[in-house]
Scaffold this active site. Structure first.
Site, PDB file in Angstrom:
ATOM      1  CD  GLU A 210       9.854 -11.192  24.576  1.00 30.13           C
ATOM      2  OE1 GLU A 210       9.314 -10.084  24.472  1.00 30.13           O
ATOM      3  OE2 GLU A 210       9.226 -12.267  24.606  1.00 30.13           O
TER       4      GLU A 210
ATOM      5  CG  HIS B  70       8.984   9.909  18.308  1.00 31.72           C
ATOM      6  ND1 HIS B  70       9.668   9.576  17.161  1.00 31.72           N
ATOM      7  CD2 HIS B  70       9.308  11.181  18.600  1.00 31.72           C
ATOM      8  CE1 HIS B  70      10.363  10.622  16.775  1.00 31.72           C
ATOM      9  NE2 HIS B  70      10.164  11.618  17.632  1.00 31.72           N
TER      10      HIS B  70
END
Lengths: 356, 292
Positions: free
Chosen positions: B209, B247
């Site tokens: 994935e 982030h």
């Protein structure tokens, strides 16, 4: 879920981390302030506020009354201020970037730091960052190396205390990400978190009955891909949900969303998913791709029937069901007129065809 | 036979009296899996599908040898269940539970590295040796004995691929769902090593994935050591960048965590990569026929 800056800073303060003096302004009319000069910061769940007028400095009450409505109405990449945080200006000597993230490749929390914090941090080369896996060395040792990297040798102990407080803050609040950018070293040598991003683990909501943030948990399993997408998807398991979206896109359609109903989904939770999808204005079909392990196909089948009963504008359903209790599901849907496709390929292939 | 980690002999179920635990205990036994006992904090002395229920693993170990445990305990109590299994020195722990807080798994990881237990999962569909045993929730009817080793990060994608392999007549030697959670036990490379060294495996299917680097590490392993054919697929080609990633991930090598990057890297390592999950079985079939 992501926290607004002021929500994150409350958690920081509770963990003993210094933040600027502040006041939360809840609406454009709420313009009584006791701190001047002040920096007005739009509270939105996105970065780059500065670029779109979401951050303004005001020195007087008159300036405040003139500027506040503009900060509230600023369009920041499609978001508008939920509230505005008014903060005292801090006396900046140095701005540092600090980031603690749960890192899957290290299977641990990783600390990233940069000596030049600020808005352009993303354009800095990877090699320029200080990086250390947390838990390998004592935190005091990390703080010493970090202080040397930052050229702040005199702040070694303060940095060590800050790191420990940040890690405690992550642990107590089940935070996956805690970023301070910038961490300000003030003219008088204090470390102050001037801005903060925090992301909490939705999975831990069960032990935080007090969680009441602007962003709500549950968003992780539902991601909007294209507001004007024509094909919505419902699948179970993140991988299968991704593969379903991949297949819709590969067939030339615009997928509206990614939706993983999760293991053990039941009739009610799947029905709620159907309702959510009805918000897409251009929806032409819904592809349902369930390969049941812990989920049971009969529950999905009951949800499909209930959705057809309840939602009058429901677009055509292209259904692929397989796995646990598939025979029960077949008999439940036997009079529905729905084709149960044997594979994802067939289900997607039937969109726009006659086989729906 | 006894040395085969993926086909343990005496198995227990933690959380056997819950609805998922009870349902899948029955399914596992129907598949021939030897479930010797189960745990449930308040229901010791009862029976689930003729399997005795104990309060703790230590209690079970007084009466039975335990080679593996399958955990169905709800996420709220999963950390305690994992700690109990590690403390009881269970060689193989399979955690089916979904939604365990990440900080709980960080604590489990720290404990695990100091133990001899091996963990598969959490959020794993389990492992199966078709025709012999199944530990977890992989649907019985899709399993067919064969010679393909399947390793996957996604439960439901595993079923998708296994069902197709079975329909095609190829069948599977082992099916291992390593689970999709960020903090977990065995990874791709551990399973690839096992498949590479196991003579009963002819070819390997690996399903990855977006997010993380474990597929890239797998590519490095494959290009260096694998001599068996590998067919792969990475889910998430249409996923928007950065949605599930933090982030810092966006700063550090988010490109390397994309489906496109991983696909290319695996391709360069010699893996036959598929752009849709439905193309995997035809690709395996072709490779097996070309080998003859």
């Amino acid at each position: 879920m992501k926290l607004l800056e002021y929500e994150a800073k409350k958690l920081l303060a509770a963990s003993g981390i210094s933040t600027p003096k502040s006041q939360l302004i809840t609406g454009p009319e709420d313009d009584f302030l006791s701190i001047f000069p002040t920096i007005l910061k739009s509270q939105v769940l996105t970065g780059r506020r500065n670029k779109y007028g979401g951050i303004q400095i005001v020195k007087t009450q008159a300036e405040l009354e003139q500027t506040l409505p503009k900060v509230f109405s600023a369009d920041i990449e499609g978001y508008q201020a939920v509230s505005v945080l008014a903060e005292e200006l801090v006396d900046i000597d140095q701005e540092i970037y600090l980031n603690l993230t749960v890192n899957r490749d290290e299977q641990a929390i990783v600390l990233l730091a940069h000596k030049d914090g600020g808005v352009d941090i993303e354009s800095q080369p990877v090699e320029a960052f200080f990086r250390e896996v947390i838990g390998v060395r004592p935190i005091e040792a990390t703080a010493l190396t970090l202080a040397e990297y930052l050229g702040l040798e005199d702040q070694e102990f303060a940095l060590g205390e800050l790191l420990q407080n940040l890690l405690n803050c992550m642990h107590t609040n089940d935070a996956l990400l805690l970023e301070i950018n910038p961490l300000v070293v003030t003219a008088d040598g204090k470390l102050v978190a001037a801005d903060c991003k925090m992301e909490l683990d939705n999975a831990a909501a069960f032990r935080h009955a007090d969680w009441d943030f602007y962003d709500k948990p549950m968003s992780a399993n539902f991601v909007e891909l294209h507001r004007n997408g024509t094909i919505a998807t419902i699948a179970n398991g993140a991988g299968l949900a991704m593969a379903t979206v991949d297949a819709v896109q590969a067939a030339g359609y615009t997928p509206a969303n990614f939706l993983d109903v999760g293991g053990g989904a039941n009739k009610e939770s799947i029905l709620a998913s159907f309702r959510k999808l009805m918000n897409y204005p251009r929806l032409e079909a819904i592809v349902i791709n369930i390969f049941a392990g812990i989920t049971r196909c009969d529950e999905v089948a009951r949800a499909i029937l209930a959705a057809r009963d309840e939602i009058s504008s429901l677009p055509p359903l292209h259904v692929r069901l397989e796995g646990t209790n598939i025979d029960e599901a077949r008999s439940i849907l036997s009079k529905s007129g729905l084709t149960l496709h044997a594979s994802l390929e067939n289900a997607v292939g039937s969109i726009g065809g006659n086989n729906a | 036979m006894h040395s085969n980690i993926f086909t343990p002999e005496n198995i227990i179920v933690q959380g056997i009296t819950g609805s998922h635990g009870a349902f899948h205990t029955q399914a596992m036994r129907a598949y021939g899996t030897n479930i010797v006992a189960g745990t449930s904090p308040n229901k010791a002395g009862q029976y689930i599908d003729n399997v005795p229920v104990y309060k703790t693993i230590r209690d079970i170990q007084r009466d039975h040898t335990v080679d593996a445990s399958v955990i169905f305990v709800p996420a709220t109590h999963a950390r305690a269940a994992l700690f109990e299994a590690i403390d009881a020195e269970i060689p193989l722990i399979i955690c089916v539970t979904e939604g365990i807080p990440v900080h709980d798994m960080l604590a489990v990881r720290a404990k695990l590295t100091k133990s001899n237990s091996r963990l598969i999962g959490p959020n794993s569909p389990g492992i199966a040796t078709p025709g012999q045993s199944k530990l977890g929730i992989i649907p019985n009817q899709i399993l067919t004995p064969g010679r393909i080793g399947v390793v996957s990060r996604s439960g439901t994608l595993t079923y998708e691929v296994v069902a197709a392999l079975s329909r095609s007549g190829l069948g599977e030697r082992y099916v291992i769902g390593i689970g999709g959670d960020p903090i977990k036990g065995l990874d791709f490379v551990d399973c690839l090593k096992k498949f590479q060294s196991d003579e009963t495996v002819d070819a390997i299917v690996m399903i990855g994935e977006i997010g993380g680097q474990s597929e890239n590490k797998a590519a490095d392993y494959i290009s260096e050591y694998a001599t068996k054919p590998v067919v792969g697929y990475i889910a998430g080609h249409s996923a928007p960048a950065g949605v599930q990633l933090g982030h810092a991930g966006a700063i550090l090598g988010s490109e390397q965590e994309s489906a496109g990057y991983k696909t290319t890297k695996l391709q360069r390592a010699g893996v036959t990569m598929c752009d849709s999950v439905t193309h995997i079985t035809p690709a395996v079939k072709k490779i097996m026929e070309d080998k003859k």
